[in-house]
Design a protein around this motif. Structure first.
Motif, PDB file in Angstrom:
ATOM      1  N   VAL A   1       0.940  -1.203  -0.169  1.00  0.00           N
ATOM      2  CA  VAL A   1      -0.192   0.013   0.010  1.00  0.00           C
ATOM      3  C   VAL A   1       0.667   1.201  -0.195  1.00  0.00           C
ATOM      4  O   VAL A   1       1.935   1.257   0.499  1.00  0.00           O
ATOM      5  CB  VAL A   1      -1.040  -0.041   1.053  1.00  0.00           C
ATOM      6  CG1 VAL A   1      -1.840  -1.102   1.033  1.00  0.00           C
ATOM      7  CG2 VAL A   1      -0.173   0.033   2.510  1.00  0.00           C
ATOM      8  N   VAL A   2       0.339   2.500  -0.528  1.00  0.00           N
ATOM      9  CA  VAL A   2       1.024   3.672  -0.650  1.00  0.00           C
ATOM     10  C   VAL A   2       0.273   4.921  -0.315  1.00  0.00           C
ATOM     11  O   VAL A   2      -0.881   4.666  -0.591  1.00  0.00           O
ATOM     12  CB  VAL A   2       1.872   3.848  -1.929  1.00  0.00           C
ATOM     13  CG1 VAL A   2       2.847   2.586  -2.406  1.00  0.00           C
ATOM     14  CG2 VAL A   2       0.552   3.970  -3.128  1.00  0.00           C
ATOM     15  N   SER A   3       0.749   5.877  -0.174  1.00  0.00           N
ATOM     16  CA  SER A   3       0.202   7.099   0.035  1.00  0.00           C
ATOM     17  C   SER A   3       1.010   7.971  -0.717  1.00  0.00           C
ATOM     18  O   SER A   3       2.150   8.257  -0.060  1.00  0.00           O
ATOM     19  CB  SER A   3      -0.047   7.647   1.463  1.00  0.00           C
ATOM     20  OG  SER A   3      -0.478   8.953   1.422  1.00  0.00           O
ATOM     21  N   THR A   4       0.719   8.610  -1.789  1.00  0.00           N
ATOM     22  CA  THR A   4       1.359   9.306  -2.746  1.00  0.00           C
ATOM     23  C   THR A   4       1.550  11.013  -2.290  1.00  0.00           C
ATOM     24  O   THR A   4       2.263  11.638  -2.446  1.00  0.00           O
ATOM     25  CB  THR A   4       1.161   9.401  -4.258  1.00  0.00           C
ATOM     26  OG1 THR A   4      -0.336   9.785  -4.250  1.00  0.00           O
ATOM     27  CG2 THR A   4       1.325   7.981  -4.445  1.00  0.00           C
ATOM     28  N   ASN A   5       0.443  11.472  -1.435  1.00  0.00           N
ATOM     29  CA  ASN A   5       0.576  12.792  -0.978  1.00  0.00           C
ATOM     30  C   ASN A   5      -0.189  13.001   0.471  1.00  0.00           C
ATOM     31  O   ASN A   5      -0.697  12.069   0.942  1.00  0.00           O
ATOM     32  CB  ASN A   5      -0.395  13.471  -1.848  1.00  0.00           C
ATOM     33  CG  ASN A   5      -0.129  13.684  -3.326  1.00  0.00           C
ATOM     34  OD1 ASN A   5       0.977  14.089  -3.851  1.00  0.00           O
ATOM     35  ND2 ASN A   5      -0.941  13.026  -4.293  1.00  0.00           N
ATOM     36  N   PRO A   6       0.465  14.072   1.080  1.00  0.00           N
ATOM     37  CA  PRO A   6       0.104  14.141   2.586  1.00  0.00           C
ATOM     38  C   PRO A   6      -1.572  14.184   2.533  1.00  0.00           C
ATOM     39  O   PRO A   6      -2.078  14.870   1.912  1.00  0.00           O
ATOM     40  CB  PRO A   6       0.676  15.327   3.027  1.00  0.00           C
ATOM     41  CG  PRO A   6       1.602  15.706   1.973  1.00  0.00           C
ATOM     42  CD  PRO A   6       1.314  14.982   0.586  1.00  0.00           C
ATOM     43  N   GLY A   7      -2.071  13.521   3.508  1.00  0.00           N
ATOM     44  CA  GLY A   7      -3.509  13.660   3.773  1.00  0.00           C
ATOM     45  C   GLY A   7      -4.174  12.619   3.104  1.00  0.00           C
ATOM     46  O   GLY A   7      -5.378  12.255   3.483  1.00  0.00           O
ATOM     47  N   GLN A   8      -3.503  11.887   2.241  1.00  0.00           N
ATOM     48  CA  GLN A   8      -4.323  10.790   1.528  1.00  0.00           C
ATOM     49  C   GLN A   8      -4.053   9.412   2.274  1.00  0.00           C
ATOM     50  O   GLN A   8      -3.124   9.162   2.767  1.00  0.00           O
ATOM     51  CB  GLN A   8      -3.478  10.526   0.117  1.00  0.00           C
ATOM     52  CG  GLN A   8      -3.829  11.608  -0.941  1.00  0.00           C
ATOM     53  CD  GLN A   8      -3.548  11.236  -2.452  1.00  0.00           C
ATOM     54  OE1 GLN A   8      -2.522  10.425  -2.527  1.00  0.00           O
ATOM     55  NE2 GLN A   8      -4.205  11.845  -3.364  1.00  0.00           N
ATOM     56  N   PRO A   9      -5.212   8.720   2.474  1.00  0.00           N
ATOM     57  CA  PRO A   9      -4.841   7.383   3.278  1.00  0.00           C
ATOM     58  C   PRO A   9      -4.047   6.618   2.176  1.00  0.00           C
ATOM     59  O   PRO A   9      -3.916   6.560   0.995  1.00  0.00           O
ATOM     60  CB  PRO A   9      -6.186   6.664   3.115  1.00  0.00           C
ATOM     61  CG  PRO A   9      -7.097   7.575   1.767  1.00  0.00           C
ATOM     62  CD  PRO A   9      -6.401   8.846   1.704  1.00  0.00           C
ATOM     63  N   MET A  10      -3.439   5.372   2.902  1.00  0.00           N
ATOM     64  CA  MET A  10      -2.622   4.356   2.330  1.00  0.00           C
ATOM     65  C   MET A  10      -3.764   3.392   1.515  1.00  0.00           C
ATOM     66  O   MET A  10      -4.883   3.236   2.310  1.00  0.00           O
ATOM     67  CB  MET A  10      -2.053   3.607   3.583  1.00  0.00           C
ATOM     68  CG  MET A  10      -1.094   4.309   4.382  1.00  0.00           C
ATOM     69  SD  MET A  10       0.361   4.886   3.513  1.00  0.00           S
ATOM     70  CE  MET A  10       1.239   3.437   3.396  1.00  0.00           C
ATOM     71  N   GLN A  11      -3.245   3.138   0.455  1.00  0.00           N
ATOM     72  CA  GLN A  11      -4.371   2.303  -0.372  1.00  0.00           C
ATOM     73  C   GLN A  11      -3.261   1.401  -1.196  1.00  0.00           C
ATOM     74  O   GLN A  11      -2.066   1.755  -1.450  1.00  0.00           O
ATOM     75  CB  GLN A  11      -4.915   3.341  -1.384  1.00  0.00           C
ATOM     76  CG  GLN A  11      -4.373   4.015  -2.330  1.00  0.00           C
ATOM     77  CD  GLN A  11      -5.115   4.991  -2.908  1.00  0.00           C
ATOM     78  OE1 GLN A  11      -6.464   4.743  -3.207  1.00  0.00           O
ATOM     79  NE2 GLN A  11      -5.130   5.916  -3.750  1.00  0.00           N
TER      80      GLN A  11
END
Length: 554
Positions: free
Chosen positions: A415-425
């Protein structure tokens, strides 16, 4: 490492001979020139799928061979030893494809099945294709990458073995349980059959004895009459009997023997015959005196004999086989009683095997968690270097005890989060193709550092990457090339300039036939090729200067 690649009559390649070195080798060329064709040919040599269309038009066959140095490659050396194919410190793989599509494979000159070529190839080289990010989205591939990085092969083997032991025992138990109803019905029938045979209580040799006695009692009158007649003929006949005749003959021969000594033995022989007759007569007299026609005994024997015959017919066996049949039924019911005990014993074994599997799976889970944590940090840092400064990467390792498999009880998800505030997906849900390419590259480069194979090939894995990020990619691959052999097919000048050596691929047409060629570039030629990659068809002093900077920076 891969030392030499020879390709003949493969697709649009007439003949290609490549000597390869340690470090990072970059492969560049114009679009459509066939930059990946050497990689495709190598893949064929490593056990890839063969097709008749691979044979160059007008030729009879394609032949590809790859020579590897086995220095420090313990796994490949051991595999070759185990399969009696080791010859020194080098290894040559060869594949021949006929124009009809038939394939032959060789290891060090010995013909081998394709499965062996594939097995050895995995220990010699690892190819990361340009579509690797598609595989990366699959959960099973993610688990395989984590396990490969962790290197816990013994844990995986133990978990697989304990799982198989558990499943085999469990399947056996289920089979016994499914048969339990049939066993119960069979047991009830056996109990009934054995009960009536127990009541009959036939002895081991009783039938033969009954048969003889029944025959004797049934024929007692005839036996007595015949015995009496025989006694009279032998000894007691008033007018004539055998003994009397012999006595007369003996007296006559005795007188004759006095006249001729040649007859002296004959009276003795007749004397012996008379002794035998007297003994036979005595036996017959004793037998006759003991013939007892007992009506009660006769009735008992007839009744017993009749019961045995009736029981034999009921059980569909011969009367002489009834006793053995009884013993076999006893053995069968004993076996059924044992199956009940075995059922309980097997239940215990299933539980023990399951607990053994869970123990191994739990150890595997802890190992995966440990190395997942290590990878999380390294891949996140690598993503930051690839201009994804705020991105976070995480490998989620969750227990799924309700779905055990030979690989344990875990599910693995990148899982990754590419931008601050975005959930890990999950990676599969990352929207940007460029981000997916960079994430994939970061994962491949980091995990490749722990791969056991001494050679790595990256086939246009930098698609979707450009600018400053491309320079970072080049440096990452060059650093990787300092510890292992790296070959990289690329269209990026920043990556190409980082190679320790560079190969150029060109396509030309001669006599109506297209041919791809590949050759090593010297420094001056590399500058020209990097300038072409930077500026396209128009090469200026500025692009040349930029190209020199890229090469010097490498």
């Amino acid at each position: 490492m891969l030392a030499h690649l020879s390709v003949n009559n493969f697709a649009i390649v007439k003949s290609l001979q490549l000597d390869l070195s340690k470090g990072m080798t970059t492969i560049t060329g114009e679009t459509g020139a066939g930059k990946s064709i050497a990689i495709d040919a190598l893949g064929l040599c490593l056990g890839g799928r063969a097709e008749a269309s691979m044979v160059r038009q007008g030729e009879e066959k394609t032949e590809v061979s790859a020579a590897f140095s086995l220095d420090n490659n313990i796994n490949a050396t051991r595999w070759l030893e185990d399969n009696d194919l080791l010859e020194g410190t080098d290894c040559i793989l060869r594949r021949i494809i006929s124009k009809e599509g038939r394939s032959r494979a060789f290891i060090n000159g010995s013909p081998v099945p394709l499965s062996q070529l594939k097995a050895l190839g995995q220990l010699l080289i690892n190819i990361h294709g340009q579509h690797a990010h598609h595989q990366l989205m699959r959960s099973d591939h993610q688990m395989a990458m984590l396990d490969q990085y962790a290197g816990h092969h013994n844990l995986l083997k133990r978990t697989r073995n304990t799982y198989q032991n558990w499943r085999q025992a469990d399947n056996h138990l289920k089979q016994l349980q499914e048969n339990s109803a049939a066993n119960l019905a069979q047991k009830q029938l056996l109990e009934y059959q054995i009960k009536e045979l127990n009541e009959l209580s036939l002895g081991e040799e009783e039938y033969e004895q009954l048969e003889q006695e029944h025959k004797r009692l049934s024929n007692s009158g005839e036996l007595a009459s015949s015995c009496q007649q025989a006694i009279e003929l032998i000894y007691e006949g008033e007018e004539v009997n055998a003994l009397g005749i012999l006595q007369s003959a003996s007296q006559s021969l005795t007188q004759l023997a006095e006249m001729d000594s040649k007859l002296v033995e004959l009276p003795n022989m007749l004397a012996e015959a008379m002794i035998q007759l007297e003994e036979a007569n005595s036996e017959l007299r004793g037998y006759l005196d003991n013939i007892d026609v007992d009506p009660e005994r006769m009735m008992f024997v007839e009744e017993r004999f009749s019961k045995v015959m009736s029981m034999a017919r009921k059980h569909h066996v011969l009367p002489c086989e009834l006793y053995q049949h009884h013993q076999e039924l006893l053995e069968q019911i004993t076996a059924l009683d044992c199956s009940d005990e075995k059922l309980e014993e097997l239940k215990q074994q299933v539980e023990e095997h399951y607990q053994g599997f869970l123990t191994s799976a739990e150890k595997l889970h802890k190992s995966r968690c440990r190395y997942a944590k290590e990878l999380n940090k390294l891949i996140t840092e690598s993503m930051h270097e690839l201009s994804m400064e705020k991105a976070q990467f995480c490998i989620e390792v969750d227990k799924a005890s309700s779905h055990p498999s030979p690989l344990g009880i875990d599910t693995v998800c990148f899982v990754v989060s590419t931008n601050p505030g975005q959930p890990m997906q999950p990676i599969a849900k990352v929207a940007s193709g460029g981000e997916l390419s960079r994430i994939s590259l970061a994962i491949q480069v980091i995990t490749a550092q722990k791969v056991d194979t001494p050679s790595l090939i990256f086939d246009e894995v930098d698609v979707g990457i450009s600018g400053p990020t491309a320079a970072v990619v080049g440096k990452m691959l060059r650093k990787l090339g300092e510890s292992t052999q790296v070959m990289c097919v690329t269209h990026l000048p920043q990556v190409a300039g980082c190679g320790h050596q560079q190969l150029f691929v060109a396509k030309q047409t001669k006599g109506g036939k297209t041919e791809t060629q590949m050759h090593r570039l010297d420094n001056e030629q590399r500058v020209g090729e990097l300038a072409r990659l930077l500026g396209g068809s128009e090469i200026t002093a500025s692009t040349l200067a930029n190209a020199k900077e890229l090469l010097v920076a490498a």
